[in-house]
Motif scaffolding. Structure first.
Motif, mmCIF file in Angstrom:
data_model
loop_
_atom_site.group_PDB
_atom_site.id
_atom_site.type_symbol
_atom_site.label_atom_id
_atom_site.label_comp_id
_atom_site.label_asym_id
_atom_site.label_seq_id
_atom_site.Cartn_x
_atom_site.Cartn_y
_atom_site.Cartn_z
ATOM 1 N N VAL A 1 0.819 -1.220 0.000
ATOM 2 C CA VAL A 1 0.000 0.000 0.000
ATOM 3 C C VAL A 1 0.852 1.268 0.000
ATOM 4 N N TYR B 1 -6.888 -1.124 -6.379
ATOM 5 C CA TYR B 1 -7.453 -1.355 -5.049
ATOM 6 C C TYR B 1 -6.337 -1.442 -4.009
ATOM 7 N N SER B 2 -6.585 -0.837 -2.848
ATOM 8 C CA SER B 2 -5.661 -0.962 -1.714
ATOM 9 C C SER B 2 -6.417 -1.517 -0.513
ATOM 10 N N GLY C 1 -7.837 -1.816 2.918
ATOM 11 C CA GLY C 1 -8.152 -0.829 3.939
ATOM 12 C C GLY C 1 -7.493 -1.113 5.276
ATOM 13 N N LEU D 1 -3.866 -0.130 5.022
ATOM 14 C CA LEU D 1 -3.708 1.323 5.050
ATOM 15 C C LEU D 1 -3.778 1.843 6.481
ATOM 16 N N LYS E 1 -3.719 5.742 5.479
ATOM 17 C CA LYS E 1 -5.030 5.783 4.836
ATOM 18 C C LYS E 1 -5.348 7.166 4.290
ATOM 19 N N LEU F 1 -3.835 8.063 0.674
ATOM 20 C CA LEU F 1 -4.171 7.324 -0.545
ATOM 21 C C LEU F 1 -4.315 8.292 -1.716
ATOM 22 N N ILE G 1 -10.329 1.933 -1.891
ATOM 23 C CA ILE G 1 -10.074 1.063 -0.736
ATOM 24 C C ILE G 1 -10.927 -0.188 -0.851
#
Length: 202
Positions: free
Chosen positions: A139, A163-164, A166, A169, A175, A178, A183
């Motif tokens: 991430v 997509y990362s 959540g 993150l 987070k 981003l 997410i």
């Protein structure tokens, strides 16, 4: 006209749903399919060509494409459509899963550079991945690494979904940083990994 809205759906779902609409409406000649990436338009066009159905692609908005399909006297009938394998249109699809901010166990900075090179090389491919998934220290590539963020934005503009994780993150406290993509959660990650051909460089 039959409309098929598959916005937000990853391949092979757009092809599957379109094939279903074609099969269930044998007397209809006009179909309109809405998708959100170029890969899906290419797969739908390939399916149409093999079923002898005329097709046209129009970009109607950012990350929104309309694929118009028109059946003619030469088009295959609903029985032949039933026999058509979705794999014929989507067999080249793949996703990329990245679970680290470096490749391998070599010298750390060099290993990070190799991964940056890998992501840049993806932008030069004729066949792009359908989506890319980042988890664990991967991430950092969607939050702090300016080089990879720029390349990932290029891929996203060309229809690749980013997509990362959540939870990841939050764990690495990035987070709020981003910079590209969306997410997701581990359930979605597992679902995507088990359902697709996966390329994983890390």
């Amino acid at each position: 006209m039959i409309k098929v809205d598959v916005l937000g759906k990853a391949c092979p779902i757009p092809v599957i749903e379109t094939k279903k609409a074609l099969r269930e409406n044998p007397d209809e000649t006009e179909f309109e399919v809405l998708v959100d990436n170029e890969v899906s338009t290419e797969n739908l066009t390939k399916m149409a060509r093999e079923l002898k159905i005329e097709s046209a692609v129009e970009k109607v908005a950012d990350r929104e494409y309309k694929v118009s399909l028109t059946k003619t006297d030469q088009s295959k009938d609903h029985r032949e459509i039933e026999d058509y394998s979705v794999d014929q249109a989507t067999s080249n699809n793949y996703i990329v899963a990245i679970n680290s901010n470096k490749i391998g166990d070599g010298e750390e900075e060099f290993s990070k550079q190799i991964l940056e090179g890998f992501i840049y090389a993806l932008t030069e491919q004729d066949q792009l991945p359908v989506e890319m998934i980042f988890f664990n220290t991967g991430v950092y590539l969607t939050t702090e690494n300016e080089k990879t963020i720029e390349d990932l934005k290029t891929l996203e503009e060309r229809g690749v979904r980013i997509y990362s994780c959540g939870l990841c993150l939050e764990h690495y406290e990035v987070k709020d940083k981003l910079a590209v993509g969306e997410i997701t959660n581990m359930y979605k990650i597992v679902e995507e990994l088990r359902s697709n051909h996966v390329v994983s460089p890390c």
